[in-house]
Design a protein around this motif. Structure first.
Motif, short mmCIF file in Angstrom:
data_model
loop_
_atom_site.label_atom_id
_atom_site.label_comp_id
_atom_site.label_asym_id
_atom_site.label_seq_id
_atom_site.Cartn_x
_atom_site.Cartn_y
_atom_site.Cartn_z
N ALA A 1 0.84 -1.19 0.00
CA ALA A 1 0.00 0.00 0.00
C ALA A 1 0.88 1.24 0.00
CB ALA A 1 -0.90 0.00 1.22
N THR A 2 0.60 2.13 -0.94
CA THR A 2 1.37 3.37 -0.98
C THR A 2 0.60 4.46 -0.24
OG1 THR A 2 0.36 3.95 -3.09
CG2 THR A 2 2.47 2.82 -3.18
N THR A 3 1.30 5.15 0.60
CA THR A 3 0.67 6.26 1.32
C THR A 3 1.45 7.53 1.01
OG1 THR A 3 2.04 5.82 3.25
CG2 THR A 3 -0.14 4.81 3.21
N ARG A 4 0.73 8.62 0.96
CA ARG A 4 1.34 9.91 0.65
C ARG A 4 1.48 10.72 1.93
NH1 ARG A 4 -2.02 13.15 -2.56
NH2 ARG A 4 -3.69 11.67 -2.71
N LEU A 5 2.42 11.61 1.92
CA LEU A 5 2.62 12.52 3.04
C LEU A 5 1.98 13.87 2.79
CD1 LEU A 5 6.37 11.83 3.81
CD2 LEU A 5 4.38 10.95 5.02
N CYS A 6 1.84 14.22 1.51
CA CYS A 6 1.31 15.54 1.18
C CYS A 6 -0.13 15.44 0.66
CB CYS A 6 2.19 16.23 0.15
SG CYS A 6 2.36 15.31 -1.37
N ILE A 7 -0.79 16.57 0.69
CA ILE A 7 -2.19 16.62 0.24
C ILE A 7 -2.28 17.57 -0.95
CG2 ILE A 7 -2.86 18.50 1.79
CD1 ILE A 7 -5.46 16.79 2.28
N TYR A 8 -3.20 17.29 -1.85
CA TYR A 8 -3.38 18.07 -3.06
C TYR A 8 -4.80 18.65 -3.10
CZ TYR A 8 0.89 15.82 -4.60
OH TYR A 8 2.20 15.40 -4.69
N PRO A 9 -5.02 19.67 -3.92
CA PRO A 9 -6.35 20.28 -3.99
C PRO A 9 -7.47 19.29 -4.31
CG PRO A 9 -4.79 21.69 -5.08
CD PRO A 9 -4.06 20.42 -4.73
N LYS A 10 -7.18 18.30 -5.13
CA LYS A 10 -8.21 17.31 -5.47
C LYS A 10 -8.63 16.52 -4.22
CE LYS A 10 -10.59 15.39 -8.77
NZ LYS A 10 -11.59 16.14 -9.49
N ASP A 11 -7.68 16.24 -3.33
CA ASP A 11 -8.00 15.56 -2.07
C ASP A 11 -8.87 16.46 -1.19
OD1 ASP A 11 -6.35 13.32 -2.70
OD2 ASP A 11 -4.60 14.46 -2.04
N ILE A 12 -8.50 17.73 -1.10
CA ILE A 12 -9.28 18.67 -0.30
C ILE A 12 -10.69 18.80 -0.86
CG2 ILE A 12 -9.47 21.09 0.42
CD1 ILE A 12 -6.41 21.16 0.49
N GLN A 13 -10.80 18.78 -2.17
CA GLN A 13 -12.12 18.84 -2.82
C GLN A 13 -12.96 17.64 -2.42
OE1 GLN A 13 -11.85 18.77 -7.08
NE2 GLN A 13 -13.99 19.28 -7.39
N ARG A 14 -12.36 16.47 -2.42
CA ARG A 14 -13.06 15.23 -2.07
C ARG A 14 -13.47 15.24 -0.59
NH1 ARG A 14 -9.29 12.02 -3.37
NH2 ARG A 14 -9.82 11.86 -5.55
#
Length: 67
Positions: free
Chosen positions: A4-17
């Motif tokens: 499983a890949t996990t990210r450390l940063c967040i992007y606008p598309k994530d905030i939108q969701r």
């Protein structure tokens, strides 16, 4: 076996969701987070910093972030 890949940063598309806001409003929110944390425009915002800014729990946010 796939890891499983996990990210450390967040992007606008994530905030939108997560918030249900428009993409443009999500970009503005990221800009406000950067401004409040005294980050430069090219610095990334971590998921934890987003959670602190919005007072959301990491456990609630994590499932909504796609790989």
């Amino acid at each position: 076996m796939k890891t499983a890949t996990t990210r450390l940063c967040i992007y606008p598309k994530d905030i939108q969701r997560i918030t249900g806001k428009s993409y443009r409003q999500s970009i503005r929110m990221m800009q406000n987070i950067r401004k409040e944390l005294n980050k430069l425009q090219n610095e990334l915002v971590s998921i934890e910093e987003f959670c602190q800014y919005t007072s959301l729990k990491y456990e609630q946010v994590e499932p909504l972030i796609v790989g």
